[in-house]
Design a protein around this motif. Structure first.
Motif, PDB file in Angstrom:
ATOM      1  N   ASP A  73       9.615  -2.405  -2.257  1.00 54.89           N
ATOM      2  CA  ASP A  73       8.794  -1.543  -3.050  1.00 54.89           C
ATOM      3  C   ASP A  73       9.886  -0.060  -3.021  1.00 54.89           C
ATOM      4  OD1 ASP A  73       6.287  -2.521  -3.697  1.00 54.89           O
ATOM      5  OD2 ASP A  73       6.037  -3.174  -1.912  1.00 54.89           O
ATOM      6  N   GLU A 122      -1.067   5.207   2.621  1.00 54.70           N
ATOM      7  CA  GLU A 122      -1.077   5.899   2.066  1.00 54.70           C
ATOM      8  C   GLU A 122      -0.140   7.524   1.344  1.00 54.70           C
ATOM      9  OE1 GLU A 122      -5.307   9.158   2.206  1.00 54.70           O
ATOM     10  OE2 GLU A 122      -3.418   8.310   4.082  1.00 54.70           O
ATOM     11  N   ALA A 161       2.466   6.181  -1.695  1.00 54.78           N
ATOM     12  CA  ALA A 161       1.605   6.409  -2.738  1.00 54.78           C
ATOM     13  C   ALA A 161       2.288   7.478  -3.637  1.00 54.78           C
ATOM     14  CB  ALA A 161       0.404   5.882  -2.341  1.00 54.78           C
ATOM     15  N   ARG A 198      11.854   5.131  -4.208  1.00 55.47           N
ATOM     16  CA  ARG A 198      11.084   3.912  -4.890  1.00 55.47           C
ATOM     17  C   ARG A 198      11.964   3.119  -5.773  1.00 55.47           C
ATOM     18  NH1 ARG A 198       5.637   3.411  -5.243  1.00 55.47           N
ATOM     19  NH2 ARG A 198       6.012   6.068  -4.573  1.00 55.47           N
TER      20      ARG A 198
END
Length: 199
Positions: A115, A136, A139, A159
């Motif tokens: 990711d 969290e 994200a 990312r």
């Protein structure tokens, strides 16, 4: 490219909801005397992976989440040149700092299933990375650095998207500056200015 170590890199974080992270670190020359401490701190972050490209001897006691790709500095420069479509053949490995923002593009084939990809240094002793890089928190953004006013060359997470793998191409005159053997500190300077206004 052939990776060493028979044990597989971690396939899933301890918490299945945690994003997978791979650090990409090219290093050539001689391991510094503190390298064992770097490896030990990686060992204590077993749900994060490191992939090092190097001509240094492969430590026999390296943790399973740290892998090595043996190659010469010249071979690595050829790989960078091929993947980026430039003539990247500096005399000194220190120039590799400039291309840290491009490592996601250079090693895109190694990033399947991850990711986030990260660049960093080996003169770092890690604490509990998952304690900070929580699912969290990850994200919320596409890039994470350890300084508030610049990209940190010693630890930066991006990312794993095409946009972030190719963001380095927005650095003004990046081809010429990458091909120039002079070190420009592009990882912390010009790359920072893409993300931080008035840097």
């Amino acid at each position: 490219m052939t990776m060493t170590n028979e044990t597989p890199m971690s396939q899933q974080p301890a918490n299945a909801g945690d994003p997978r992270i791979l650090f990409l670190i090219p290093f050539f020359g001689n391991w510094p005397f503190w390298f064992a401490f770097f490896l030990e701190s990686c060992r204590h972050n077993p749900t994060i992976d490191w992939l090092l490209f190097t001509d240094c001897p492969i430590p026999e006691d390296a943790p399973g989440n740290v892998r090595f790709v043996p190659m010469t500095f010249a071979e690595y420069c050829d790989l960078v040149s091929e993947r980026l479509g430039i003539d990247f053949h500096p005399a000194q490995p220190y120039k590799l700092c400039d291309i840290k923002p491009a490592l996601g593009a250079v090693h895109e084939d190694q990033l399947a299933g991850y990711d986030f990809w990260a660049f960093g240094d080996i003169d770092v002793i890690y604490g509990n990375l998952r304690g900070y890089f929580t699912a969290e928190r990850l994200a919320a953004k596409d890039l994470f650095a350890t300084h508030s006013r610049r990209i940190s060359g010693h630890l930066c997470l991006l990312r794993n998207t095409e946009r972030m793998r190719q963001a380095f191409r927005l650095i003004p005159d990046w081809q010429r500056r990458y091909e120039d053997p002079k070190h420009y500190a592009l990882d912390e300077g010009a790359f920072s200015r893409l993300f931080i206004r008035h840097k």
